[in-house]
Scaffold this motif. Structure first.
Motif, PDB file in Angstrom:
ATOM      1  N   SER A 293       0.810  -1.227   0.000  1.00  0.00           N
ATOM      2  CA  SER A 293       0.000   0.000   0.000  1.00  0.00           C
ATOM      3  C   SER A 293       0.839   1.270   0.000  1.00  0.00           C
ATOM      4  N   HIS A 294       2.164   1.118   0.063  1.00  0.00           N
ATOM      5  CA  HIS A 294       3.067   2.269   0.119  1.00  0.00           C
ATOM      6  C   HIS A 294       2.681   3.216   1.260  1.00  0.00           C
ATOM      7  N   THR A 295       2.534   2.643   2.453  1.00  0.00           N
ATOM      8  CA  THR A 295       2.191   3.458   3.624  1.00  0.00           C
ATOM      9  C   THR A 295       3.093   3.100   4.799  1.00  0.00           C
ATOM     10  N   ILE A 296       3.276   4.075   5.679  1.00  0.00           N
ATOM     11  CA  ILE A 296       3.993   3.897   6.941  1.00  0.00           C
ATOM     12  C   ILE A 296       3.009   4.183   8.063  1.00  0.00           C
ATOM     13  N   THR A 297       2.808   3.219   8.937  1.00  0.00           N
ATOM     14  CA  THR A 297       1.991   3.421  10.127  1.00  0.00           C
ATOM     15  C   THR A 297       2.946   3.517  11.319  1.00  0.00           C
ATOM     16  N   TYR A 298       2.752   4.514  12.169  1.00  0.00           N
ATOM     17  CA  TYR A 298       3.730   4.762  13.216  1.00  0.00           C
ATOM     18  C   TYR A 298       3.061   5.162  14.522  1.00  0.00           C
ATOM     19  N   SER A 299       3.814   4.984  15.606  1.00  0.00           N
ATOM     20  CA  SER A 299       3.393   5.423  16.929  1.00  0.00           C
ATOM     21  C   SER A 299       4.635   5.816  17.708  1.00  0.00           C
ATOM     22  N   CYS A 300       4.527   6.871  18.489  1.00  0.00           N
ATOM     23  CA  CYS A 300       5.703   7.443  19.159  1.00  0.00           C
ATOM     24  C   CYS A 300       5.431   7.635  20.642  1.00  0.00           C
ATOM     25  N   ALA A 301       6.343   7.161  21.476  1.00  0.00           N
ATOM     26  CA  ALA A 301       6.261   7.343  22.927  1.00  0.00           C
ATOM     27  C   ALA A 301       7.337   8.326  23.367  1.00  0.00           C
ATOM     28  N   GLY A 302       7.052   9.602  23.226  1.00  0.00           N
ATOM     29  CA  GLY A 302       7.947  10.648  23.715  1.00  0.00           C
ATOM     30  C   GLY A 302       9.246  10.792  22.974  1.00  0.00           C
ATOM     31  N   HIS A 303       9.377  10.208  21.792  1.00  0.00           N
ATOM     32  CA  HIS A 303      10.643  10.177  21.064  1.00  0.00           C
ATOM     33  C   HIS A 303      10.656  11.228  19.953  1.00  0.00           C
ATOM     34  N   PRO A 304      11.853  11.725  19.551  1.00  0.00           N
ATOM     35  CA  PRO A 304      11.911  12.625  18.395  1.00  0.00           C
ATOM     36  C   PRO A 304      11.294  11.964  17.164  1.00  0.00           C
ATOM     37  N   PRO A 305      10.595  12.725  16.326  1.00  0.00           N
ATOM     38  CA  PRO A 305       9.836  12.128  15.223  1.00  0.00           C
ATOM     39  C   PRO A 305      10.729  11.611  14.101  1.00  0.00           C
ATOM     40  N   PRO A 306      10.391  10.447  13.519  1.00  0.00           N
ATOM     41  CA  PRO A 306      11.102   9.992  12.322  1.00  0.00           C
ATOM     42  C   PRO A 306      10.969  11.018  11.199  1.00  0.00           C
ATOM     43  N   ALA A 307      11.908  10.962  10.269  1.00  0.00           N
ATOM     44  CA  ALA A 307      11.892  11.884   9.143  1.00  0.00           C
ATOM     45  C   ALA A 307      11.713  11.095   7.850  1.00  0.00           C
ATOM     46  N   LEU A 308      10.784  11.563   7.023  1.00  0.00           N
ATOM     47  CA  LEU A 308      10.551  10.971   5.707  1.00  0.00           C
ATOM     48  C   LEU A 308      10.997  11.987   4.664  1.00  0.00           C
ATOM     49  N   VAL A 309      12.079  11.675   3.949  1.00  0.00           N
ATOM     50  CA  VAL A 309      12.565  12.592   2.930  1.00  0.00           C
ATOM     51  C   VAL A 309      12.086  12.092   1.571  1.00  0.00           C
ATOM     52  N   HIS A 310      11.375  12.963   0.867  1.00  0.00           N
ATOM     53  CA  HIS A 310      10.790  12.621  -0.422  1.00  0.00           C
ATOM     54  C   HIS A 310      11.820  12.828  -1.538  1.00  0.00           C
ATOM     55  N   PRO A 311      11.615  12.214  -2.684  1.00  0.00           N
ATOM     56  CA  PRO A 311      12.593  12.351  -3.776  1.00  0.00           C
ATOM     57  C   PRO A 311      12.847  13.793  -4.202  1.00  0.00           C
ATOM     58  N   ASP A 312      11.858  14.695  -4.008  1.00  0.00           N
ATOM     59  CA  ASP A 312      12.059  16.097  -4.405  1.00  0.00           C
ATOM     60  C   ASP A 312      12.806  16.914  -3.352  1.00  0.00           C
ATOM     61  N   GLY A 313      13.173  16.289  -2.236  1.00  0.00           N
ATOM     62  CA  GLY A 313      13.946  16.973  -1.204  1.00  0.00           C
ATOM     63  C   GLY A 313      13.129  17.509  -0.048  1.00  0.00           C
ATOM     64  N   THR A 314      11.801  17.484  -0.141  1.00  0.00           N
ATOM     65  CA  THR A 314      10.998  17.913   1.008  1.00  0.00           C
ATOM     66  C   THR A 314      11.073  16.852   2.099  1.00  0.00           C
ATOM     67  N   VAL A 315      10.955  17.306   3.325  1.00  0.00           N
ATOM     68  CA  VAL A 315      11.072  16.412   4.485  1.00  0.00           C
ATOM     69  C   VAL A 315       9.819  16.530   5.337  1.00  0.00           C
ATOM     70  N   THR A 316       9.221  15.397   5.670  1.00  0.00           N
ATOM     71  CA  THR A 316       8.057  15.343   6.548  1.00  0.00           C
ATOM     72  C   THR A 316       8.451  14.637   7.836  1.00  0.00           C
ATOM     73  N   PHE A 317       8.206  15.286   8.968  1.00  0.00           N
ATOM     74  CA  PHE A 317       8.460  14.650  10.258  1.00  0.00           C
ATOM     75  C   PHE A 317       7.188  13.955  10.726  1.00  0.00           C
ATOM     76  N   LEU A 318       7.305  12.701  11.112  1.00  0.00           N
ATOM     77  CA  LEU A 318       6.158  11.896  11.501  1.00  0.00           C
ATOM     78  C   LEU A 318       5.802  12.178  12.963  1.00  0.00           C
TER      79      LEU A 318
END
Length: 410
Positions: A293-318
Motif C-alpha cells: 500500500s506504500h504506507t507507513i503506520t507509526y506510533s511514538c512514545a515521547g521520542h523525536p519524530p522519524p523523518a521521511l525525505v521525499h525524492p524532491d527533497g521535502t522532508v516530513t516529520f512523523l
C-alpha cells in the motif's frame, strides 16, 4: 538614558584575578593584566604560543602532575563543552629572570568553554586563583611557622589524594564503559534482510565514560513481507541502562511480531516497562511499513519524530501520533497511531536525540539542521547517507550523548 559604550577588550584586561583565553589547541589567544603580572610573563611571551611551551613542568619534581592535570581538564572542556573545575594543585613556574630556577606555586583553576556560532568550543576561558601565599601562611618576612607548614603539607596531600581518587574513578568508569559497550554490541542486532529496500544502521557512543548504552534500534520482518523499524532511548547511562535497553528491545521485537499495529506494540511494551527497573520514561518510536500500500503506520512514545525525505527533497516529520514516554502515566491507556503514504525512492530515517539535540539550542533548530542535511544528501545510498548525516550533525570532538540511527530506502 544613553547606554554607555563598553569596550569589552579593556574590560577583559582589567578583570580582577588571573584570566587567559586559549584556543581548543591550547594556544594562548589573550590574557588579562593580572594574569601577565602574577605569571611573570609579557603579552608577547604568551600570545600565539602553546601553553606548556610557556609553562613546562618542573623537572626537579618527579611527582609533579600540574601540566598533565591542566591539559586533561582543558581537553575535557573542549570535548564536552562544559565547565571543568580543577582541584587545588601545585604547578611551579620557572623564574623568567633566572632560567633553571623554579618558583613554588599553588593554583585553583577553572576552565570554561566559549561556544562559537556553530555550537563548537571556540575558546577556553582559563581562570586561575593564585593561592600560594595562603598555602604558605608565613608568619612574617623571611620567617616560618611550623603549624602553617604542617597545614600547607596537609592541604597539598589532601589535594593530591583527591586527585588520585578522581583518577581511579575515571579508570573504573572507563572499564565500565568498555563492558557496557561490549554488552551493547552483543544486544544490538545486525540489519535483517530487507529485500530490495536497502537499510543502514549506525551507533555512535558518547565521549563520556558513563554516557553510553541507553540507545537501541531494531528491524523486524512482518507477516506479508512488511517491515517494522524502531529506535529507543533509555533514561540513564552505563551498565544499568544497557541492561534495561536489552530487555526493552527484546520485548518490543517480540510484541511487534504479534501486534496488529505499532500502537498495540507500544501498549504491550508500556505494560512490560512498568516491571523493568530503569525503564521508566524510556522514549521509543516504531514504524510499520507496508510495501503493497506504500504506507507507513507509526506510533511514538515521547521520542523525536522519524523523518521521511521525499525524492524532491521535502522532508516530513512523523509527529502525528506522539504520546508520553513508557510507564510515564500512572495508569495504562491506549496509544495513538497515524499513517502516511510514501513514494518509491523516498527514505525513512529514525534516530535518537543525540543526533539533533544540543544544550544551547531548541529542538526545532536540530530538526531543521537534520532536514537540511537530508535534503542535501537524499540521493545517496543508505550507507553513504547515514555517514553524511553523522558528519553533518555530530560535533567533530564527539557528542555527550550516544546516538542510534537507521536509514531505510523505500
Amino acid at each position: 538614558m544613553k547606554e554607555p559604550h563598553i569596550d569589552y577588550a579593556e574590560v577583559f584586561r582589567a578583570l580582577p584575578g588571573m584570566v587567559a583565553l586559549l584556543t581548543p589547541d591550547l594556544v594562548y589567544a589573550d590574557a588579562n593584566d593580572d594574569f601577565l603580572r602574577l605569571a611573570g610573563r609579557t603579552r608577547e611571551q604568551l600570545l600565539g604560543r602553546y601553553i606548556f611551551d610557556v609553562f613546562p613542568e618542573n623537572p626537579n619534581e618527579p611527582a609533579a602532575a600540574g601540566m598533565r592535570e591542566t591539559e586533561a581538564s582543558m581537553l575535557r572542556t573542549v570535548a564536552t563543552g562544559e565547565r571543568d573545575t580543577m582541584a587545588l594543585l601545585r604547578y611551579d613556574i620557572e623564574d623568567p629572570e633566572r632560567p633553571g630556577h623554579w618558583q613554588e606555586h599553588y593554583w585553583s583553576p577553572v576552565n570554561a568553554p566559549v561556544l562559537g556560532p556553530d555550537g563548537k568550543v571556540a575558546l577556553i576561558v582559563h581562570r586561575v586563583e593564585e593561592v600560594t601565599e595562603l598555602i604558605r601562611a608565613r608568619g612574617g618576612p623571611g620567617g616560618g611557622d611550623d603549624r602553617a607548614r604542617v597545614l600547607e603539607a596537609e592541604l597539598y596531600t589532601r589535594a593530591r589524594e583527591l586527585q588520585e581518587v578522581n583518577e581511579r574513578l575515571r579508570t573504573a568508569h572507563a572499564h565500565e564503559r568498555e563492558v557496557a559497550l561490549a554488552l551493547q554490541a552483543a544486544m544490538l542486532p545486525s540489519p535483517c534482510p530487507t529485500g530490495p529496500h536497502n537499510a543502514a544502521v549506525r551507533y555512535r557512543p558518547a565521549i563520556g565514560a558513563l554516557h553510553v548504552c541507553g540507545d537501541w534500534y531494531d528491524l523486524v520482518a512482518l507477516p506479508g513481507e512488511g517491515l517494522a523499524v524502531a529506535v529507543g532511548d533509555v533514561v540513564g547511562h552505563g551498565l544499568a541502562a544497557a541492561c534495561a535497553m536489552g530487555q526493552l528491545r527484546s520485548a518490543l521485537s517480540g510484541a511487534t511480531r504479534v501486534a496488529h499495529g505499532p500502537a498495540q506494540a507500544l501498549e504491550a511494551l508500556d505494560l512490560y516497562a512498568r516491571s523493568v527497573e530503569g525503564a521508566e520514561a524510556t522514549t521509543v518510536v516504531t514504524t510499520f511499513i507496508d510495501w503493497d500500500s506504500h504506507t507507513i503506520t507509526y506510533s511514538c512514545a515521547g521520542h523525536p519524530p522519524p523523518a521521511l525525505v521525499h525524492p524532491d527533497g521535502t522532508v516530513t516529520f512523523l509527529d502525528g501520533a506522539t504520546d508520553p514516554p513508557l510507564a510515564a502515566r500512572p495508569t495504562h491507556v491506549s496509544r495513538p497511531q497515524a499513517r502516511i503514504p510514501f513514494v518509491d525512492d523516498a527514505a525513512l530515517v529514525l534516530y535518537t536525540d543525540g543526533l539533533i539535540e544540543r544544550r544551547t539550542e531548541g529542538i526545532d533548530t536540530g530538526l531543521a539542521r537534520l532536514a537540511h542535511s537530508l535534503a542535501r544528501h537524499r540521493k545517496h545510498d543508505p550507507e553513504t547517507l547515514a555517514d553524511a548525516l553523522l558528519a553533518d550533525l555530530l560535533p567533530p570532538s564527539g557528542n555527550t550523548d550516544d546516538t542510534a540511527l537507521i536509514v531505510l530506502r523505500l
